[in-house]
Design a protein around this motif. Structure first.
Motif, PDB file in Angstrom:
ATOM      1  N   PRO A   4       0.814  -1.203   0.000  1.00 38.30           N
ATOM      2  CA  PRO A   4       0.000   0.000   0.000  1.00 38.30           C
ATOM      3  C   PRO A   4       0.848   1.253   0.000  1.00 38.30           C
ATOM      4  N   ALA A   5       0.275   2.338  -0.473  1.00 32.56           N
ATOM      5  CA  ALA A   5       0.994   3.610  -0.495  1.00 32.56           C
ATOM      6  C   ALA A   5       1.393   4.015   0.902  1.00 32.56           C
ATOM      7  N   PRO A   6       2.532   4.734   1.053  1.00 36.28           N
ATOM      8  CA  PRO A   6       3.006   5.120   2.381  1.00 36.28           C
ATOM      9  C   PRO A   6       1.973   5.870   3.193  1.00 36.28           C
ATOM     10  N   HIS A   7       1.121   6.650   2.535  1.00 31.36           N
ATOM     11  CA  HIS A   7       0.152   7.455   3.267  1.00 31.36           C
ATOM     12  C   HIS A   7      -1.264   6.887   3.186  1.00 31.36           C
ATOM     13  N   ALA A   8      -1.361   5.564   2.957  1.00 32.86           N
ATOM     14  CA  ALA A   8      -2.686   4.946   2.837  1.00 32.86           C
ATOM     15  C   ALA A   8      -3.513   5.137   4.097  1.00 32.86           C
ATOM     16  N   LEU A   9      -2.854   5.200   5.247  1.00 32.33           N
ATOM     17  CA  LEU A   9      -3.573   5.327   6.508  1.00 32.33           C
ATOM     18  C   LEU A   9      -4.317   6.653   6.609  1.00 32.33           C
ATOM     19  N   LEU A  10      -3.899   7.648   5.812  1.00 34.79           N
ATOM     20  CA  LEU A  10      -4.538   8.957   5.867  1.00 34.79           C
ATOM     21  C   LEU A  10      -5.838   8.994   5.081  1.00 34.79           C
ATOM     22  N   ARG A  11      -6.126   7.992   4.261  1.00 37.88           N
ATOM     23  CA  ARG A  11      -7.371   7.967   3.510  1.00 37.88           C
ATOM     24  C   ARG A  11      -8.532   7.690   4.459  1.00 37.88           C
ATOM     25  N   PRO A  12      -9.637   8.447   4.343  1.00 40.21           N
ATOM     26  CA  PRO A  12     -10.757   8.288   5.283  1.00 40.21           C
ATOM     27  C   PRO A  12     -11.297   6.871   5.372  1.00 40.21           C
ATOM     28  N   ARG A  13     -11.359   6.150   4.248  1.00 41.99           N
ATOM     29  CA  ARG A  13     -11.946   4.813   4.286  1.00 41.99           C
ATOM     30  C   ARG A  13     -11.073   3.835   5.070  1.00 41.99           C
ATOM     31  N   ILE A  14      -9.820   4.213   5.301  1.00 37.20           N
ATOM     32  CA  ILE A  14      -8.928   3.397   6.127  1.00 37.20           C
ATOM     33  C   ILE A  14      -8.754   4.022   7.496  1.00 37.20           C
ATOM     34  N   PRO A  17     -12.048   3.480  10.114  1.00 34.96           N
ATOM     35  CA  PRO A  17     -12.140   2.201  10.821  1.00 34.96           C
ATOM     36  C   PRO A  17     -10.921   1.920  11.697  1.00 34.96           C
ATOM     37  N   PHE A  18      -9.743   2.383  11.267  1.00 34.68           N
ATOM     38  CA  PHE A  18      -8.532   2.213  12.077  1.00 34.68           C
ATOM     39  C   PHE A  18      -8.715   2.868  13.446  1.00 34.68           C
ATOM     40  N   LEU A  19      -9.183   4.123  13.434  1.00 29.51           N
ATOM     41  CA  LEU A  19      -9.392   4.857  14.685  1.00 29.51           C
ATOM     42  C   LEU A  19     -10.529   4.248  15.504  1.00 29.51           C
ATOM     43  N   LEU A  20     -11.584   3.787  14.836  1.00 28.13           N
ATOM     44  CA  LEU A  20     -12.712   3.202  15.557  1.00 28.13           C
ATOM     45  C   LEU A  20     -12.305   1.922  16.288  1.00 28.13           C
ATOM     46  N   PRO A 241     -14.578  -7.625  12.157  1.00 30.17           N
ATOM     47  CA  PRO A 241     -14.690  -7.414  10.711  1.00 30.17           C
ATOM     48  C   PRO A 241     -13.932  -6.165  10.231  1.00 30.17           C
ATOM     49  N   LEU A 242     -13.986  -5.097  11.008  1.00 28.26           N
ATOM     50  CA  LEU A 242     -13.261  -3.881  10.628  1.00 28.26           C
ATOM     51  C   LEU A 242     -11.757  -4.119  10.598  1.00 28.26           C
ATOM     52  N   TYR A 243     -11.269  -4.829  11.601  1.00 32.12           N
ATOM     53  CA  TYR A 243      -9.823  -5.064  11.656  1.00 32.12           C
ATOM     54  C   TYR A 243      -9.359  -5.952  10.498  1.00 32.12           C
ATOM     55  N   PHE A 244     -10.148  -6.967  10.157  1.00 32.79           N
ATOM     56  CA  PHE A 244      -9.757  -7.839   9.063  1.00 32.79           C
ATOM     57  C   PHE A 244      -9.765  -7.093   7.730  1.00 32.79           C
ATOM     58  N   THR A 245     -10.647  -6.110   7.595  1.00 29.25           N
ATOM     59  CA  THR A 245     -10.631  -5.257   6.406  1.00 29.25           C
ATOM     60  C   THR A 245      -9.350  -4.441   6.357  1.00 29.25           C
ATOM     61  N   LEU A 246      -8.921  -3.931   7.503  1.00 28.37           N
ATOM     62  CA  LEU A 246      -7.660  -3.187   7.568  1.00 28.37           C
ATOM     63  C   LEU A 246      -6.478  -4.074   7.189  1.00 28.37           C
ATOM     64  N   VAL A 247      -6.513  -5.325   7.609  1.00 22.64           N
ATOM     65  CA  VAL A 247      -5.438  -6.244   7.253  1.00 22.64           C
ATOM     66  C   VAL A 247      -5.357  -6.406   5.738  1.00 22.64           C
ATOM     67  N   ARG A 248      -6.514  -6.510   5.078  1.00 22.91           N
ATOM     68  CA  ARG A 248      -6.523  -6.648   3.627  1.00 22.91           C
ATOM     69  C   ARG A 248      -6.038  -5.369   2.941  1.00 22.91           C
ATOM     70  N   GLU A 249      -6.396  -4.218   3.500  1.00 25.60           N
ATOM     71  CA  GLU A 249      -6.044  -2.945   2.871  1.00 25.60           C
ATOM     72  C   GLU A 249      -4.584  -2.552   3.114  1.00 25.60           C
ATOM     73  N   LEU A 250      -4.121  -2.750   4.329  1.00 23.39           N
ATOM     74  CA  LEU A 250      -2.797  -2.267   4.724  1.00 23.39           C
ATOM     75  C   LEU A 250      -1.738  -3.352   4.760  1.00 23.39           C
ATOM     76  N   GLY A 251      -2.165  -4.616   4.821  1.00 18.87           N
ATOM     77  CA  GLY A 251      -1.217  -5.682   5.117  1.00 18.87           C
ATOM     78  C   GLY A 251      -1.133  -5.868   6.622  1.00 18.87           C
ATOM     79  N   PRO A 252      -0.818  -7.084   7.066  1.00 25.32           N
ATOM     80  CA  PRO A 252      -0.834  -7.353   8.502  1.00 25.32           C
ATOM     81  C   PRO A 252       0.151  -6.512   9.299  1.00 25.32           C
ATOM     82  N   GLY A 253       1.304  -6.162   8.705  1.00 20.98           N
ATOM     83  CA  GLY A 253       2.293  -5.383   9.448  1.00 20.98           C
ATOM     84  C   GLY A 253       1.793  -4.008   9.819  1.00 20.98           C
ATOM     85  N   ARG A 254       1.309  -3.257   8.815  1.00 23.83           N
ATOM     86  CA  ARG A 254       0.839  -1.903   9.077  1.00 23.83           C
ATOM     87  C   ARG A 254      -0.460  -1.906   9.875  1.00 23.83           C
TER      88      ARG A 254
END
Length: 307
Positions: A4-14, A17-20, A241-254
């Protein structure tokens, strides 16, 4: 999967749910303190999973996931139920009788260390020097926090016992994390495995509660049942479910950086709601713990995550 892009975490759709997820998991540590106020901890664990277990089965059905998992997976689910949904949670609830919720959250946050050791033994996953260095920094920071806690004894309990209980909870969760990452665990949908694991864990919880403290205790405080519902539904059903979506979007490390934010939120709530008093020693310990965790998380892909 592309990186994923270095700043993917800044996208609202990521980011949202990350913050939630981090906010919910960070707040559950404080909510537990009300669950052990006048109610035996083992029965509070029972009531929590009496709500969460059927809700997880319902979620699996709504998502169209199969509930038939086979004999080998049932045996794995029994092991996860015993370690994660019985051992881990009973140890956590008892630990919070002696330590502030933020300290317990920090100790549980160090689950990456036994995960790395068990992952190396059972899953043949490498342990890098950077991970070892980060873990050493974090452990040193936690040691400083525990020295501060020991001096203050803010809950008036047995700090040493609280540490032992929190470490036992961490080890139970680590065993469950590594176990669910094996070939058998990966052969079925996670929601299906979690539903059966919660069922077996609930059975263990009821047996333990009856043996340890006797007849069931049903509190009549509305706040207690609101807290129980929050822990069961928000703390388990919403977040997974939200966390597993984050894993798919960011990869397990991020995605695992979520655990660092959980610790920060837990410590903030402990300060605001439990009267946790910071000292230079505690501040240094918290900073070292979080810095070490970040270094460790950047060094390797964690086995799995629990909430």
């Amino acid at each position: 999967m592309s990186d994923p892009a270095p700043h993917a975490l800044l996208r609202p759709r990521i980011a949202l749910p990350f913050l939630l997820v981090a906010t919910i998991w960070g707040s559950t540590w404080w909510v537990i303190t009300d669950q052990i106020d006048g109610v035996p901890a083992p029965w509070s664990v029972v009531w929590r999973f009496s709500i969460a277990m059927p809700a997880m089965f319902l979620l699996a059905r709504v998502m169209g996931k199969p509930l038939g998992i086979g004999r080998r997976v049932h045996l794995l689910a029994m092991g996860i139920g015993l370690t994660q949904f019985c051992g881990n949670f009973n140890f956590v609830y008892h630990a919070e009788m002696h330590l502030t919720s933020g300290i317990v959250a920090l100790l549980i946050g160090m689950m990456l260390v036994p995960n790395a050791i068990l992952g190396r033994i059972f899953l043949d996953q490498p342990v890098t020097p950077r991970f070892v260095f980060g873990s050493a920094v974090a452990i040193t920071g936690i040691a400083l926090l525990l020295v501060h806690e020991w001096r203050e004894e803010s809950l008036g309990g047995n700090v040493g016992l609280g540490i032992v209980l929190a470490v036992a909870a961490m080890l139970c969760a680590s065993v469950a994390n590594v176990a669910q990452a094996n070939t058998t665990g990966r052969s079925v949908p996670m929601v299906s495995l979690l539903a059966w694991s919660m069922l077996y864990g609930l059975i263990c919880d009821v047996v333990f509660a009856a043996a340890a403290v006797g007849a069931p205790v049903l509190p009549d405080r509305p706040t207690y049942w609101l807290g129980t519902a929050y822990l069961a539904l928000a703390g388990s059903i919403v977040t997974f479910p939200l966390y597993f979506t984050l894993v798919r979007e960011l990869g397990p490390g991020r995605a695992a950086y979520n655990g660092v934010l959980v610790v920060i939120i837990a410590m903030m709530l402990s300060t605001l709601l439990e009267g946790y008093v910071w000292s230079p020693l505690a501040g240094l310990g918290a900073a070292m713990s979080l810095a070490g965790l970040i270094v460790a998380l950047r060094a390797r892909k964690p086995v799995a995550k629990s909430g």
